[in-house]
Design a protein around this motif. Structure first.
Motif, short mmCIF file in Angstrom:
data_model
loop_
_atom_site.label_atom_id
_atom_site.label_comp_id
_atom_site.label_asym_id
_atom_site.label_seq_id
_atom_site.Cartn_x
_atom_site.Cartn_y
_atom_site.Cartn_z
N CYS A 1 66.52 4.81 56.54
CA CYS A 1 67.36 3.33 56.88
C CYS A 1 68.91 3.97 56.18
O CYS A 1 69.68 3.72 56.24
CB CYS A 1 67.20 2.78 55.29
SG CYS A 1 65.37 1.70 55.87
N CYS B 1 65.38 6.02 52.45
CA CYS B 1 64.32 6.45 53.04
C CYS B 1 65.59 7.02 54.47
O CYS B 1 66.67 6.80 54.29
CB CYS B 1 63.07 5.70 53.95
SG CYS B 1 63.71 4.52 54.99
N CYS C 1 63.64 -0.80 53.36
CA CYS C 1 62.36 -1.44 54.20
C CYS C 1 61.49 -1.47 53.44
O CYS C 1 60.02 -0.99 53.79
CB CYS C 1 62.35 -0.08 55.59
SG CYS C 1 62.28 1.31 54.99
N CYS D 1 61.59 2.85 48.91
CA CYS D 1 62.77 2.76 49.77
C CYS D 1 62.89 1.29 49.21
O CYS D 1 62.82 0.42 50.01
CB CYS D 1 62.66 2.82 50.98
SG CYS D 1 65.01 2.25 51.99
ZN LIG Z 1 64.05 2.73 54.12
#
Ligand SMILES: [Zn+2]
Ligand SMILES: [Zn+2]
Length: 250
Positions: A77, A74, A66, A63
């Motif tokens: 997020c 993801c 993050c 991701c």
């Molecule tokens: Zn993420």
């Protein structure tokens, strides 16, 4: 040849016994790996080649926000992105790295923190540009815990990163206002967030306003600690907050 200046002569006089002491020290207490105790060729090394080779990079698709392996963005997020615009970690929190971090904290092994910081500084991380950062800030310990441990491992790591990349470092403007219990591994993210919410503040005269600040920590588990610290920096006017850790729990 002109004689050595007094300062150099004095240094020479002082260093000769130090060299002899170092030789004696190597004989009595040979340099050993900070994790497995295997003997090392050089005292300046901290991890033996076997333990260093065991560090597991967080590779593959991740991701962009993050830094967790998987889809980009993801699901977490995509739903609720949180205050950190980017979070990256050097290696997975397991094996030799987990051992090194536990020894560093419990055994007060500052040289392990310095070594891990230098290794992280040298690592190419996906989607990470050092030159975009304007300031590094380690996650502070509460004064009580700092007193008990003797050093803040995140500050030692941040200092190594700052040195390697020529970045300014703020060591005492972000503070922990509340001693929070150690984050238990079993806790879920919501419990951890509640645990650390409002635990950070910034001091007057801080340098965060308008800058892209990177928070530094040794281990990131759910990211709740970084999240709470990032909120304090953003409230103080930081333009953007990113996060970087040596290790990440997967
Ligand atoms: Zn993420
Ligand atoms: Zn080793």
């Amino acid at each position: 040849m002109s004689p050595a200046p007094p300062r150099a002569r004095l240094l020479g006089l002082l260093c000769a016994p130090l060299d002899a002491c170092q030789g004696l020290l190597d004989l009595l207490l040979p340099p050993a790996c900070g994790v497995c105790q295997a003997l090392l060729d050089e005292r300046r090394e901290v991890l033996c080649p076997n333990c260093a080779a065991e560090l597991e990079p967080l590779g593959g698709a991740l991701c962009g926000r993050c830094g967790l392996p998987g889809a980009d963005p993801c699901p977490a997020c995509r739903g609720e992105p949180g205050p950190l615009s980017r979070l990256r970690s050097g290696w997975a929190y397991e094996g030799a790295l987990q051992q090194a971090i536990l020894r560093m904290k419990l055994g007060r092994r500052i040289e392990l923190a310095e070594d891990l910081g230098a290794r992280l500084a040298a690592r190419a991380l996906p989607g990470w540009e050092w030159q975009e950062l304007e300031l590094l800030a380690p996650i502070p310990l509460h004064p009580r815990r700092l007193h008990a441990r003797g050093f803040n491992q995140a500050a030692v790591i941040a200092r190594a990163l700052a040195r390697a990349h020529g970045l300014p470092l703020s060591l005492d403007h972000l503070v922990r206002t509340r001693a929070t219990p150690e984050q238990a591994r079993a806790q879920d993210r919501a419990a951890r967030l509640a645990n650390v919410r409002g635990a950070f503040a910034v001091r007057a005269g801080h340098p965060f306003a308008g800058r892209c600040v990177c928070l530094v920590d040794d281990v990131v588990t759910t990211g709740a600690t970084l999240h709470a610290a990032a909120e304090a920096l953003l409230a103080a006017g930081a333009r953007e907050v990113r996060g970087l850790s040596v290790a990440r729990t997967l």
